[in-house]
Scaffold this active site. Structure first.
Site, PDB file in Angstrom:
ATOM      1  N   ASN A 210       1.034  -1.175   0.020  1.00 50.20           N
ATOM      2  CA  ASN A 210       0.251   0.031  -0.072  1.00 50.20           C
ATOM      3  C   ASN A 210       0.866   1.222  -0.076  1.00 50.20           C
ATOM      4  OD1 ASN A 210       0.583   0.729   2.834  1.00 50.20           O
ATOM      5  ND2 ASN A 210      -0.406  -1.330   3.178  1.00 50.20           N
ATOM      6  N   ASP A 279      -4.176  -6.645   4.977  1.00 51.38           N
ATOM      7  CA  ASP A 279      -5.155  -7.350   5.742  1.00 51.38           C
ATOM      8  C   ASP A 279      -5.209  -8.680   5.027  1.00 51.38           C
ATOM      9  OD1 ASP A 279      -6.398  -5.338   7.274  1.00 51.38           O
ATOM     10  OD2 ASP A 279      -7.414  -4.582   5.742  1.00 51.38           O
ATOM     11  N   LYS A 289       9.351 -17.142 -10.243  1.00 53.94           N
ATOM     12  CA  LYS A 289       8.428 -15.930 -10.874  1.00 53.94           C
ATOM     13  C   LYS A 289       7.332 -16.604 -11.829  1.00 53.94           C
ATOM     14  CE  LYS A 289       8.975 -11.946 -13.921  1.00 53.94           C
ATOM     15  NZ  LYS A 289       9.621 -11.226 -14.866  1.00 53.94           N
ATOM     16  N   ILE A 311      -2.444  -7.493  14.388  1.00 52.98           N
ATOM     17  CA  ILE A 311      -1.489  -7.152  15.184  1.00 52.98           C
ATOM     18  C   ILE A 311      -1.888  -6.630  16.539  1.00 52.98           C
ATOM     19  CG2 ILE A 311       0.844  -6.480  15.653  1.00 52.98           C
ATOM     20  CD1 ILE A 311       1.198  -6.644  12.661  1.00 52.98           C
ATOM     21  N   PHE A 327      -4.680   3.420  14.742  1.00 57.93           N
ATOM     22  CA  PHE A 327      -4.558   4.332  13.828  1.00 57.93           C
ATOM     23  C   PHE A 327      -5.699   4.033  12.761  1.00 57.93           C
ATOM     24  CE2 PHE A 327      -1.797   8.192  13.545  1.00 57.93           C
ATOM     25  CZ  PHE A 327      -1.090   8.005  14.779  1.00 57.93           C
ATOM     26  N   LYS A 341     -13.904   0.599  15.567  1.00 59.87           N
ATOM     27  CA  LYS A 341     -12.269  -0.093  15.528  1.00 59.87           C
ATOM     28  C   LYS A 341     -11.976   0.157  17.100  1.00 59.87           C
ATOM     29  CE  LYS A 341     -10.913   0.090  10.884  1.00 59.87           C
ATOM     30  NZ  LYS A 341     -10.327   0.715   9.812  1.00 59.87           N
ATOM     31  N   LYS A 345     -11.287  -3.590  18.491  1.00 60.31           N
ATOM     32  CA  LYS A 345     -10.016  -3.983  18.825  1.00 60.31           C
ATOM     33  C   LYS A 345      -9.785  -3.663  20.292  1.00 60.31           C
ATOM     34  CE  LYS A 345      -8.603  -3.012  13.957  1.00 60.31           C
ATOM     35  NZ  LYS A 345      -7.482  -3.465  13.138  1.00 60.31           N
TER      36      LYS A 345
END
Ligand code: C5P
Length: 405
Positions: A210, A279, A289, A311, A327, A341, A345
């Site tokens: 990302n 995720d 490859k 985590i 975050f 969240k 969490k």
């Protein structure tokens, strides 16, 4: 060891003979990792040229308040917002009087009025001017308002007189600048921070990842260090340098990050999960490859993914859990998603930011965030990632203090 890593120092130079020392000051601040931009008063350009300071700071030097060109590029409000510290060195008695009186008569004084970050002033003037009652009164006023005075020093002056009023040594100004950022509010605490993206291998040359730059996580690590904490920074691959005083552990995948976090948790008092953890990861990682020719032309390829461990959730659900902050980078219903969240969490705090605003978030140097607790929230104005980090660390220290008190 760079002690001003990524700090944005806006150096104001006013018109005294000591203005020539600002060239050296820029270099010494940069040696400590600071980014420096320069604003000069018109009088100071008689003592040292803007070109010299432009070459050293590697940015245009700003002198005029009402200059349409520079205002459109980076105007006084943007400059004020950009800075983590406005440092005026040397500061003349006239500049000190202007600030004490709240005047915005040129770019530098206007900027000092607009800046919400700390302001530090290193006076430099003739000993009689320094001793003058109005200068002393003005300086007392500035100190009462929380403006920091660096110096002045005593000794031989450019005019041949001896006494107090010399610009403090450049090295001492740099030391006091660093000390200004050190708060000690997390002294004795061990903070573990995850930062950056993770990479989930598809084959030896390809991965899923990302846009996380690591800037926010590294800025938090710096802020935690300035707060006196011991910092373990567990980071995915980034192109920026981690703070030197942190114990940095480089990882690649979410699973590696998970393992590194588990290993570092034993002594952790605070855990901050800033990493943009993937995720999902591919179920099978090809040892060779994957060849395009393996699939018939025009056909699609399917990648089977499996969920990665969460985590931060695993940290928050441990028996002797550290104070845990997450975050939430969101593109829609930011506060609602962040609140969910926080609860799901089992976090103590969460920092929400809207990554659909392209000037903020992932790759930007600025961020616009809201901090949420189980029973309240606080929106932070748009500011640099360094300034946000200092505020978040303050809020963490306050919350831990409330919980213990
Ligand atoms: O669920 P989401 O990824 O939006 O949650 C963001 C928060 O959870 C961040 O603090 C991030 O570091 C953490 N996280 C994690 N492990 C994951 C996914 C997210 O620690 N697998």
């Amino acid at each position: 060891m760079q002690t001003l890593m990524n700090k944005r120092v806006l150096l104001g130079v006013t018109g005294g003979i000591a203005a020539y020392k600002s060239a050296e000051l820029i270099r010494r601040l940069q040696d400590q990792g600071a980014q420096v931009r320069v604003v000069m008063t018109r009088a100071s350009t008689e003592f040292i040229t803007p070109l010299t300071l432009q070459a050293l700071s590697q940015h245009p030097v700003h002198t005029e308040l009402l200059d349409a060109e520079t205002e459109s590029a980076m105007g006084h409000i943007e400059l004020a917002r950009w800075a983590d510290l406005v440092l005026v060195a040397p500061a003349t008695t006239n500049f000190i009087a202007q600030i004490a009186g709240g005047h915005g008569s040129d770019l530098l004084t206007t900027l000092c009025l607009a800046a919400e970050c700390p302001l530090a002033i290193a006076p430099a003037m003739n000993q009689a001017m320094w001793g003058n009652a109005s200068t002393q009164q003005n300086c007392n006023l500035l100190t009462q308002r929380g403006i920091r005075l660096f110096g002045p020093a005593e000794g031989l002056q450019a005019c041949g007189e001896e006494g107090s009023g010399r610009l403090l040594d450049v090295d001492a100004i740099v030391t006091q600048t660093r000390e200004l950022f050190d708060t000690g509010i997390l002294a004795g605490k061990h903070v573990v921070i995850t930062a950056g993206p993770t990479r989930e291998a598809i084959d030896p040359v390809r991965f899923i990842s990302n846009h996380s730059s690591g800037k926010q996580g590294y800025a938090l690590a710096t802020a935690a260090l300035e707060a006196g904490a011991k910092v373990t920074l567990i980071t995915g691959p980034t192109s920026i340098a981690p703070p030197e005083r942190a114990n940095t552990i480089g990882v690649t995948s979410a699973s590696e990050m998970f393992d590194a976090v588990q290993r570092s948790l034993e002594e952790a008092d605070i855990f901050i999960g800033v990493a943009a953890v993937a995720d999902y990861r591919p179920v099978n990682v090809s040892e060779q490859k994957i060849k395009k020719s393996a699939a018939p032309s025009n056909s699609s390829v399917t990648l089977e993914l499996v969920e990665n461990p969460d985590i931060i959730q695993s940290v928050a659900n441990q028996d002797h859990r550290p104070f845990t902050i997450g975050f939430a980078a969101e593109t829609d219903n930011v506060i609602e998603h962040a609140k969910n969240k926080l609860v799901s969490k089992n976090l103590d705090m969460i920092v929400a930011n809207d990554v659909s605003e392209t000037e903020f978030g992932f790759n930007s140097d600025q961020n616009h965030t809201t901090v949420l607790w189980p029973n309240r929230s606080e929106e932070l104005p748009a500011m640099s990632k360094a300034a946000i980090s200092s505020r978040i660390i303050e809020l963490v220290a306050e919350t831990i203090g409330e919980n213990n008190g």
